[in-house]
Design an enzyme around this catalytic site. Structure first.
Site, PDB file in Angstrom:
ATOM      1  N   ALA A 253     -10.488  12.922 -41.487  1.00 23.23           N
ATOM      2  CA  ALA A 253      -9.533  12.548 -40.447  1.00 23.23           C
ATOM      3  C   ALA A 253      -9.505  11.067 -40.136  1.00 23.23           C
ATOM      4  CB  ALA A 253      -9.839  13.333 -39.172  1.00 23.23           C
ATOM      5  N   GLY A 254     -10.577  10.333 -40.432  1.00 26.27           N
ATOM      6  CA  GLY A 254     -10.611   8.928 -40.047  1.00 26.27           C
ATOM      7  C   GLY A 254     -10.465   8.795 -38.540  1.00 26.27           C
TER       8      GLY A 254
ATOM      9  N   LYS B 245      -3.104  10.895 -38.909  1.00 27.73           N
ATOM     10  CA  LYS B 245      -2.457  12.095 -39.445  1.00 27.73           C
ATOM     11  C   LYS B 245      -2.803  13.319 -38.603  1.00 27.73           C
ATOM     12  CE  LYS B 245      -2.573  10.185 -44.095  1.00 27.73           C
ATOM     13  NZ  LYS B 245      -3.411   9.019 -43.692  1.00 27.73           N
TER      14      LYS B 245
ATOM     15  N   ASP C 257      -7.274  13.973 -46.979  1.00 28.99           N
ATOM     16  CA  ASP C 257      -6.844  12.587 -47.203  1.00 28.99           C
ATOM     17  C   ASP C 257      -8.107  11.803 -47.530  1.00 28.99           C
ATOM     18  OD1 ASP C 257      -5.565  10.157 -47.237  1.00 28.99           O
ATOM     19  OD2 ASP C 257      -5.433   9.965 -45.073  1.00 28.99           O
TER      20      ASP C 257
ATOM     21  N   CYS D  16      -4.271   6.798 -50.507  1.00 27.48           N
ATOM     22  CA  CYS D  16      -3.427   5.613 -50.289  1.00 27.48           C
ATOM     23  C   CYS D  16      -3.685   4.607 -51.398  1.00 27.48           C
ATOM     24  CB  CYS D  16      -3.663   5.003 -48.909  1.00 27.48           C
ATOM     25  SG  CYS D  16      -5.370   4.501 -48.583  1.00 27.48           S
TER      26      CYS D  16
END
Length: 395
Positions: free
Chosen positions: A227-228, A232, A284, A337
């Site tokens: 999730a960082g 998102k 992600d 990314c």
């Protein structure tokens, strides 16, 4: 650019430039310098920031012009050769003594013309061939500031009107349904009432599209496994209409703390955890971040090819972990990314070969964003960060 405002400051600025060239983060050096020089006028601060960031970004191009790696010579080349300051004035401002470097034409090689390490130039050429130079050029241009309207609290058009009343002009994004691109010059977004009330988040349009690929639904259980700081995650929550169960996990505890703070401001219920059987899982994953080079002037020089080579194995491990948390009939989304095929298509195809229970789902997005059934965004084509995403249905 008010380069004349550098007069009398260069001797103080050059140590910061040197530290950036040695590997320090440019943003950190700028912050430290400005904190130590609070009396600077606005135009002086502007010139200092551009000097440090400019040399940090264009260092390889500047070396070709200056025939030197000395920070003072590179700053001189930035002023004379890229900013077109008259030679004598550039020398006076930077304190560079004769003999001055002779003028030269812009270098032809992509790596030198657009200031890239050799290995990143090789990636661009391999991935895009004739389009490698437009991509390299786009990576040297400032990225647009993009917002995501918090659909739980406000619509995109209403947010645009509210921001205009606060003095910030925007336009709708080209692809993401809740995206607004800021057209005002460098507004202080975090000081806006709309931000404090959780009406928007700063989030690149490509990142917003990844959340759309997940297609979360109200009432579902959804997991954001990497999730960082939660950009998102919050987009997923908005798509779920505040219903269902949303979990987020990241190995970095500080990122999870910031995620929780952002979720409270946005009015979003998010659980911190990963032990769940979910209807949809987003992975992600950590990557080489080559799709976001325009976000930091020195990032390209802090990335190493040997580090990038280690990512695919890590990404496969994360994907396997994510897949185990998808219930039968659920959805798995893999995202990066970066623009490297080794971290994108090759990882996705390897997962498919190992798991015949997965059926690839083509993203429900405009055709110019989809290649071979995968989401692919490019700075030079779409004016957004370079992202990749793959989606599967688990039978």
């Amino acid at each position: 650019m008010p380069w004349d405002s550098l007069e009398g400051l260069v001797e103080s600025v050059l140590p910061a430039v040197a530290r950036v060239l040695d590997g320090a983060a440019a943003e950190r050096e700028i912050d430290r310098f400005l904190r130590g020089h609070r009396a600077l006028r606005k135009e002086q601060r502007t010139a200092v920031v551009e000097a440090v960031f400019g040399v940090g970004l264009w260092r390889r191009r500047l070396r070709a012009h200056a025939a030197s790696t000395d920070p003072r010579a590179l700053l001189f080349a930035l002023l004379r050769d890229l900013s077109l300051v008259p030679q004598e004035r550039a020398a006076a401002l930077t304190g560079l003594e004769p003999p001055l470097p002779p003028r030269s034409s812009p270098p032809e090689r992509i790596a030198e013309k657009w200031s890239l390490p050799d290995w990143i130039e090789a990636v661009f050429l391999r991935e895009l061939g004739a389009d490698a130079e437009p991509l390299a050029a786009a990576m040297c241009a400032p990225a647009p500031v993009c917002l995501r309207a918090n659909a739980l609290r406000i619509g995109r058009d209403e947010l645009a009107r509210l921001l205009e009343r606060e003095g910030v002009l925007t336009r709708p994004g080209r692809y993401a349904r809740d995206a607004l691109v800021v057209t005002s010059a460098r507004p202080n977004l975090l000081a806006l009432r709309a931000y404090r009330e959780g009406l928007f988040e700063v989030q690149d349009e490509a990142s917003q599209l990844v959340a759309q690929v997940v297609q979360p639904r109200p009432g579902q259980t959804v997991l954001d496994l990497c999730a960082g700081a939660g950009g998102k995650t919050l987009a997923l929550a908005a798509a779920m209409g505040g219903g269902g169960r949303l979990l987020a996990w990241d190995p970095d505890a500080d990122r999870l703390r910031r995620l929780s703070e952002r979720a409270r401001r946005a009015g979003v219920p998010v659980e911190l955890g990963r032990e769940v059987e979910a209807d949809a899982v987003l992975a992600d994953v950590p990557c080489s971040e080559l799709g976001t080079l325009r976000r930091g002037p020195d990032l390209r020089f802090r990335l190493r090819d040997e580090d990038a080579a280690r990512f695919p194995a890590l990404q496969r491990d994360v994907l396997e972990s994510a897949l185990r948390r998808v219930r039968p009939g659920g959805r798995l989304v893999y995202a990066t990314c970066t623009v490297r095929r080794e971290e994108n298509e090759e990882v996705a195809l390897a997962l498919e070969r190992a798991h015949p229970e997965l059926e690839r789902l083509s993203p429900d997005l405009p055709s110019d964003l989809v290649r071979d059934g995968f989401l692919r965004t490019w700075p030079h084509l779409h004016d957004m960060d370079g992202f990749f995403a793959a989606a599967w249905h688990k039978v």
